[in-house]
Design a protein around this motif. Structure first.
Motif, PDB file in Angstrom:
ATOM      1  N   ALA A 121       0.843  -1.130   0.123  1.00  0.00           N
ATOM      2  CA  ALA A 121       0.007   0.006  -0.024  1.00  0.00           C
ATOM      3  C   ALA A 121       0.968   1.246  -0.046  1.00  0.00           C
ATOM      4  N   HIS A 122       2.018   1.188   0.607  1.00  0.00           N
ATOM      5  CA  HIS A 122       2.889   2.191   0.799  1.00  0.00           C
ATOM      6  C   HIS A 122       3.388   2.651  -0.743  1.00  0.00           C
ATOM      7  N   VAL A 123       3.886   1.494  -1.362  1.00  0.00           N
ATOM      8  CA  VAL A 123       4.503   1.767  -2.533  1.00  0.00           C
ATOM      9  C   VAL A 123       3.561   2.236  -3.697  1.00  0.00           C
ATOM     10  N   ASP A 124       2.237   1.800  -3.473  1.00  0.00           N
ATOM     11  CA  ASP A 124       1.167   2.298  -4.431  1.00  0.00           C
ATOM     12  C   ASP A 124       0.720   3.686  -3.911  1.00  0.00           C
ATOM     13  N   PHE A 125       0.978   4.023  -2.905  1.00  0.00           N
ATOM     14  CA  PHE A 125       0.601   5.424  -2.406  1.00  0.00           C
ATOM     15  C   PHE A 125       2.053   6.389  -2.993  1.00  0.00           C
ATOM     16  N   LEU A 126       3.014   6.110  -3.059  1.00  0.00           N
ATOM     17  CA  LEU A 126       3.998   6.768  -3.651  1.00  0.00           C
ATOM     18  C   LEU A 126       4.131   6.701  -4.868  1.00  0.00           C
ATOM     19  N   ALA A 138       3.644  19.299   2.636  1.00  0.00           N
ATOM     20  CA  ALA A 138       4.684  18.158   2.893  1.00  0.00           C
ATOM     21  C   ALA A 138       4.122  17.239   3.888  1.00  0.00           C
ATOM     22  N   LEU A 139       3.672  18.068   5.158  1.00  0.00           N
ATOM     23  CA  LEU A 139       3.220  17.473   6.414  1.00  0.00           C
ATOM     24  C   LEU A 139       1.974  16.638   5.984  1.00  0.00           C
ATOM     25  N   ALA A 140       0.959  16.980   5.292  1.00  0.00           N
ATOM     26  CA  ALA A 140      -0.234  16.490   4.764  1.00  0.00           C
ATOM     27  C   ALA A 140       0.117  15.321   3.987  1.00  0.00           C
ATOM     28  N   VAL A 141       1.041  15.320   2.910  1.00  0.00           N
ATOM     29  CA  VAL A 141       1.418  14.354   2.503  1.00  0.00           C
ATOM     30  C   VAL A 141       1.888  12.948   3.172  1.00  0.00           C
ATOM     31  N   SER A 142       2.756  13.467   4.139  1.00  0.00           N
ATOM     32  CA  SER A 142       3.137  12.372   4.942  1.00  0.00           C
ATOM     33  C   SER A 142       2.268  11.607   6.109  1.00  0.00           C
ATOM     34  N   GLN A 143       1.318  12.321   6.446  1.00  0.00           N
ATOM     35  CA  GLN A 143       0.348  11.612   7.204  1.00  0.00           C
ATOM     36  C   GLN A 143      -0.594  11.076   6.325  1.00  0.00           C
ATOM     37  N   GLN A 144      -0.731  10.898   5.087  1.00  0.00           N
ATOM     38  CA  GLN A 144      -1.613  10.250   4.105  1.00  0.00           C
ATOM     39  C   GLN A 144      -0.868   9.012   3.908  1.00  0.00           C
ATOM     40  N   ASP A 145       0.391   8.678   4.073  1.00  0.00           N
ATOM     41  CA  ASP A 145       0.939   7.420   3.942  1.00  0.00           C
ATOM     42  C   ASP A 145       0.701   6.427   4.454  1.00  0.00           C
ATOM     43  N   PRO A 146       0.496   5.335   3.972  1.00  0.00           N
ATOM     44  CA  PRO A 146      -0.054   4.331   4.699  1.00  0.00           C
ATOM     45  C   PRO A 146       0.961   3.572   5.653  1.00  0.00           C
ATOM     46  N   TYR A 147       2.249   4.003   5.717  1.00  0.00           N
ATOM     47  CA  TYR A 147       2.836   3.552   6.859  1.00  0.00           C
ATOM     48  C   TYR A 147       2.622   4.446   7.993  1.00  0.00           C
TER      49      TYR A 147
END
Length: 96
Positions: free
Chosen positions: A23-28, A63-72
């Motif tokens: 899921a993390h890889v798909d998100f990226l 950038a913080l918002a993107v980081s918070q959406q990461d499945p990790y």
């Protein structure tokens, strides 16, 4: 502006990382051209212990918002996430 997301995994969380990785890889991949580089930090045995993600964002808050959406992040993998503005000087394929 480019931002480096420096993410440190919680201790003993390798299985959570492995379970969440697809899921993390798909998100990226879904970030498209905003993603400039990404990969895991490794310990001396080669086990993954964190992540470095370089993204383009309008602001640190974006950038913080993107980081918070990461499945990790959503899975609670990270002990800490440091966000730093970053200037890609050497070997930047987009530099003129």
């Amino acid at each position: 502006m480019l931002y480096a997301l420096i993410c440190k995994d919680k201790p003993n969380s390798l299985q959570l990382r492995l379970d969440t990785r697809p899921a993390h890889v798909d998100f990226l991949k879904g970030l498209g051209d905003r993603l400039k580089a990404a990969g895991p930090f490794l310990d001396e045995s080669g086990a993954m212990t964190g992540s470095l993600v370089i993204i383009e964002a309008e602001s640190r808050d974006a950038a913080l918002a993107v980081s918070q959406q990461d499945p990790y992040a959503r899975a609670g993998l990270f002990e800490s996430v440091e966000i730093k503005a970053w200037n890609w000087v050497i070997k930047n394929p987009e530099a003129k």
